[in-house]
Design a protein around this motif. Structure first.
Motif, PDB file in Angstrom:
ATOM      1  N   HIS A 195     111.872   9.885 -68.901  1.00  0.00           N
ATOM      2  CA  HIS A 195     110.961  10.764 -69.631  1.00  0.00           C
ATOM      3  C   HIS A 195     111.202  10.784 -71.143  1.00  0.00           C
ATOM      4  O   HIS A 195     110.356  11.272 -71.895  1.00  0.00           O
ATOM      5  CB  HIS A 195     111.056  12.185 -69.079  1.00  0.00           C
ATOM      6  CG  HIS A 195     110.702  12.295 -67.630  1.00  0.00           C
ATOM      7  ND1 HIS A 195     109.410  12.120 -67.167  1.00  0.00           N
ATOM      8  CD2 HIS A 195     111.468  12.544 -66.535  1.00  0.00           C
ATOM      9  CE1 HIS A 195     109.391  12.263 -65.846  1.00  0.00           C
ATOM     10  NE2 HIS A 195     110.619  12.515 -65.437  1.00  0.00           N
ATOM     11  N   GLY A 196     112.363  10.317 -71.587  1.00  0.00           N
ATOM     12  CA  GLY A 196     112.637  10.264 -73.022  1.00  0.00           C
ATOM     13  C   GLY A 196     113.113  11.564 -73.626  1.00  0.00           C
ATOM     14  O   GLY A 196     113.260  11.658 -74.847  1.00  0.00           O
ATOM     15  N   VAL A 197     113.358  12.575 -72.806  1.00  0.00           N
ATOM     16  CA  VAL A 197     113.878  13.857 -73.292  1.00  0.00           C
ATOM     17  C   VAL A 197     114.950  14.365 -72.330  1.00  0.00           C
ATOM     18  O   VAL A 197     114.946  14.046 -71.139  1.00  0.00           O
ATOM     19  CB  VAL A 197     112.774  14.925 -73.439  1.00  0.00           C
ATOM     20  CG1 VAL A 197     111.796  14.559 -74.536  1.00  0.00           C
ATOM     21  CG2 VAL A 197     112.055  15.153 -72.118  1.00  0.00           C
ATOM     22  N   ALA A 198     115.869  15.146 -72.888  1.00  0.00           N
ATOM     23  CA  ALA A 198     116.922  15.772 -72.090  1.00  0.00           C
ATOM     24  C   ALA A 198     116.805  17.282 -72.232  1.00  0.00           C
ATOM     25  O   ALA A 198     116.405  17.780 -73.280  1.00  0.00           O
ATOM     26  CB  ALA A 198     118.299  15.303 -72.560  1.00  0.00           C
ATOM     27  N   GLU A 199     117.168  18.000 -71.177  1.00  0.00           N
ATOM     28  CA  GLU A 199     117.137  19.450 -71.214  1.00  0.00           C
ATOM     29  C   GLU A 199     118.508  20.022 -70.868  1.00  0.00           C
ATOM     30  O   GLU A 199     119.271  19.411 -70.124  1.00  0.00           O
ATOM     31  CB  GLU A 199     116.089  19.999 -70.238  1.00  0.00           C
ATOM     32  CG  GLU A 199     114.667  19.609 -70.586  1.00  0.00           C
ATOM     33  CD  GLU A 199     113.649  20.261 -69.673  1.00  0.00           C
ATOM     34  OE1 GLU A 199     114.034  21.140 -68.865  1.00  0.00           O
ATOM     35  OE2 GLU A 199     112.463  19.890 -69.759  1.00  0.00           O
ATOM     36  N   VAL A 211     116.085  21.483 -75.579  1.00  0.00           N
ATOM     37  CA  VAL A 211     115.404  20.241 -75.236  1.00  0.00           C
ATOM     38  C   VAL A 211     115.675  19.266 -76.377  1.00  0.00           C
ATOM     39  O   VAL A 211     115.594  19.636 -77.552  1.00  0.00           O
ATOM     40  CB  VAL A 211     113.895  20.459 -75.012  1.00  0.00           C
ATOM     41  CG1 VAL A 211     113.223  21.055 -76.235  1.00  0.00           C
ATOM     42  CG2 VAL A 211     113.216  19.150 -74.608  1.00  0.00           C
ATOM     43  N   ALA A 212     116.037  18.028 -76.042  1.00  0.00           N
ATOM     44  CA  ALA A 212     116.474  17.053 -77.042  1.00  0.00           C
ATOM     45  C   ALA A 212     115.885  15.688 -76.747  1.00  0.00           C
ATOM     46  O   ALA A 212     115.503  15.380 -75.607  1.00  0.00           O
ATOM     47  CB  ALA A 212     118.000  16.962 -77.060  1.00  0.00           C
ATOM     48  N   ILE A 228     115.834  21.112 -80.049  1.00  0.00           N
ATOM     49  CA  ILE A 228     115.361  22.471 -80.295  1.00  0.00           C
ATOM     50  C   ILE A 228     116.137  23.368 -79.349  1.00  0.00           C
ATOM     51  O   ILE A 228     116.217  23.085 -78.150  1.00  0.00           O
ATOM     52  CB  ILE A 228     113.846  22.602 -80.031  1.00  0.00           C
ATOM     53  CG1 ILE A 228     113.057  21.653 -80.934  1.00  0.00           C
ATOM     54  CG2 ILE A 228     113.388  24.041 -80.222  1.00  0.00           C
ATOM     55  CD1 ILE A 228     111.598  21.544 -80.534  1.00  0.00           C
ATOM     56  N   THR A 229     116.690  24.448 -79.864  1.00  0.00           N
ATOM     57  CA  THR A 229     117.519  25.357 -79.068  1.00  0.00           C
ATOM     58  C   THR A 229     117.037  26.789 -79.240  1.00  0.00           C
ATOM     59  O   THR A 229     116.690  27.205 -80.350  1.00  0.00           O
ATOM     60  CB  THR A 229     118.995  25.264 -79.493  1.00  0.00           C
ATOM     61  OG1 THR A 229     119.433  23.904 -79.379  1.00  0.00           O
ATOM     62  CG2 THR A 229     119.883  26.146 -78.635  1.00  0.00           C
ATOM     63  N   ALA A 241     108.960  19.802 -75.534  1.00  0.00           N
ATOM     64  CA  ALA A 241     109.424  18.428 -75.344  1.00  0.00           C
ATOM     65  C   ALA A 241     108.608  17.408 -76.146  1.00  0.00           C
ATOM     66  O   ALA A 241     109.183  16.526 -76.794  1.00  0.00           O
ATOM     67  CB  ALA A 241     109.427  18.071 -73.857  1.00  0.00           C
ATOM     68  N   PRO A 242     107.267  17.466 -76.135  1.00  0.00           N
ATOM     69  CA  PRO A 242     106.513  16.479 -76.919  1.00  0.00           C
ATOM     70  C   PRO A 242     106.815  16.542 -78.414  1.00  0.00           C
ATOM     71  O   PRO A 242     106.861  15.500 -79.084  1.00  0.00           O
ATOM     72  CB  PRO A 242     105.043  16.854 -76.630  1.00  0.00           C
ATOM     73  CG  PRO A 242     105.081  17.557 -75.316  1.00  0.00           C
ATOM     74  CD  PRO A 242     106.370  18.324 -75.325  1.00  0.00           C
ATOM     75  N   ALA A 243     107.034  17.750 -78.944  1.00  0.00           N
ATOM     76  CA  ALA A 243     107.304  17.882 -80.375  1.00  0.00           C
ATOM     77  C   ALA A 243     108.636  17.250 -80.748  1.00  0.00           C
ATOM     78  O   ALA A 243     108.738  16.523 -81.751  1.00  0.00           O
ATOM     79  CB  ALA A 243     107.288  19.356 -80.774  1.00  0.00           C
ATOM     80  N   VAL A 244     109.666  17.515 -79.955  1.00  0.00           N
ATOM     81  CA  VAL A 244     110.979  16.960 -80.298  1.00  0.00           C
ATOM     82  C   VAL A 244     110.995  15.450 -80.069  1.00  0.00           C
ATOM     83  O   VAL A 244     111.630  14.705 -80.825  1.00  0.00           O
ATOM     84  CB  VAL A 244     112.096  17.677 -79.504  1.00  0.00           C
ATOM     85  CG1 VAL A 244     112.112  17.277 -78.042  1.00  0.00           C
ATOM     86  CG2 VAL A 244     113.462  17.402 -80.117  1.00  0.00           C
ATOM     87  N   ARG A 245     110.257  14.996 -79.061  1.00  0.00           N
ATOM     88  CA  ARG A 245     110.189  13.542 -78.831  1.00  0.00           C
ATOM     89  C   ARG A 245     109.439  12.855 -79.962  1.00  0.00           C
ATOM     90  O   ARG A 245     109.837  11.773 -80.409  1.00  0.00           O
ATOM     91  CB  ARG A 245     109.509  13.272 -77.488  1.00  0.00           C
ATOM     92  CG  ARG A 245     109.334  11.785 -77.194  1.00  0.00           C
ATOM     93  CD  ARG A 245     109.491  11.474 -75.734  1.00  0.00           C
ATOM     94  NE  ARG A 245     109.182  10.097 -75.405  1.00  0.00           N
ATOM     95  CZ  ARG A 245     109.952   9.047 -75.681  1.00  0.00           C
ATOM     96  NH1 ARG A 245     111.090   9.231 -76.316  1.00  0.00           N
ATOM     97  NH2 ARG A 245     109.601   7.837 -75.340  1.00  0.00           N
ATOM     98  N   THR A 246     108.372  13.454 -80.447  1.00  0.00           N
ATOM     99  CA  THR A 246     107.626  12.886 -81.566  1.00  0.00           C
ATOM    100  C   THR A 246     108.493  12.792 -82.811  1.00  0.00           C
ATOM    101  O   THR A 246     108.474  11.781 -83.528  1.00  0.00           O
ATOM    102  CB  THR A 246     106.380  13.733 -81.855  1.00  0.00           C
ATOM    103  OG1 THR A 246     105.520  13.707 -80.712  1.00  0.00           O
ATOM    104  CG2 THR A 246     105.619  13.195 -83.062  1.00  0.00           C
TER     105      THR A 246
END
Length: 260
Positions: A195-199, A211-212, A228-229, A241-246
């Motif tokens: 998914h490209g993100v970690a929680e 979320v990172a 983002i924490t 998640a989409p914002a931090v991935r972008t």
């Protein structure tokens, strides 16, 4: 209470570095006696080394002890990779902070200096949310990889031996929700790659979620991670998640070919 250090290094350089690294977060200054207790160095040896370090402004004497000097800060600012990364990431972090009003982190993976070292997360930048929880991270501070969002984001894309080093050191339970089973962690890292993100949900600190996303080089190896924490009962990790991935993808494109 911590036990005194045993078997200090034999070299002068090693002993001097041991004195410097005896300072910990929150230590505004330390007495000579406390430095000797933490390092295992004899008082005379520590006194001579600290006097030499003081002439270089690496440490400063105070009326009641010693503190780290400004020269260390100046040298840290000269580290080219970290400085370049911080400068390149600044606009992405600022945009993410403005869009979310949550605490934003930039972190890198420190593999350690030898094969026995445990890879850790080192935070290069942090933008604190005024209404968010008190997050126990700080610029220059370290955290475990296996229980932090930025750590898992990088661990998922790091060479397999990095994960093996983390597992070999043991997965300490920091909260009731910390993942301490190697198999569960491995499966979670597979989901991060997918998914490209970690929680993180209260795995490193009770009450905090994160979320990172990883910042990857052209070969797909992690250069850093952005997160983002916020409060665990309020932060919608799926929404952010989409914002931090972008942001991480944008920084990845900016950095490729510019860091050596």
């Amino acid at each position: 209470m911590d036990q005194p250090a045993q078997r200090p290094p034999k070299s002068v350089l090693g002993r001097a570095f041991t004195l410097l690294t005896a300072f910990r977060p929150g230590d505004a200054e330390l007495s000579l006696a406390e430095l000797c207790r933490r390092t295992g160095l004899a008082k005379g040896t520590a006194h001579r080394l600290l006097a030499e370090l003081a002439t270089w402004d690496v440490v400063e004497r105070t009326p009641t002890g010693l503190r780290l000097g400004m020269r260390l800060f100046e040298l840290g600012q000269l580290a080219p990779r970290q400085r370049g990364l911080r400068e390149a990431a600044a606009p992405f972090l600022a945009d993410l902070f403005e869009a979310t009003h949550e605490t934003v982190h930039l972190a890198i993976l420190d593999p350690g200096s030898d094969s026995h070292a445990v890879p850790e997360v080192v935070y290069l930048n942090k933008l604190d949310a005024t209404s968010g929880p008190k997050v126990p991270s700080r610029i220059g501070g370290r955290m475990p990889m296996y229980c932090t969002g930025v750590g898992k984001a990088m661990l998922a894309f790091a060479p397999r031996e990095v994960l093996e080093q983390v597992l070999a050191a043991g997965l300490a339970r920091r909260t009731p929700r910390t993942v301490v089973a190697p198999g569960l962690l491995d499966r979670e890292l597979a989901r991060v790659r997918q998914h490209g993100v970690a929680e993180e949900h209260e795995e490193s600190t009770v009450g905090i979620a994160c979320v990172a996303a990883p910042v990857l080089d052209a070969a797909g190896r992690p250069m850093a991670a952005i997160s983002i924490t916020g409060w665990a009962n309020r932060l919608d990790t799926a929404r952010f998640a989409p914002a931090v991935r972008t942001a991480a993808l944008g920084l990845s494109r900016t950095l490729r070919g510019t860091l050596r």
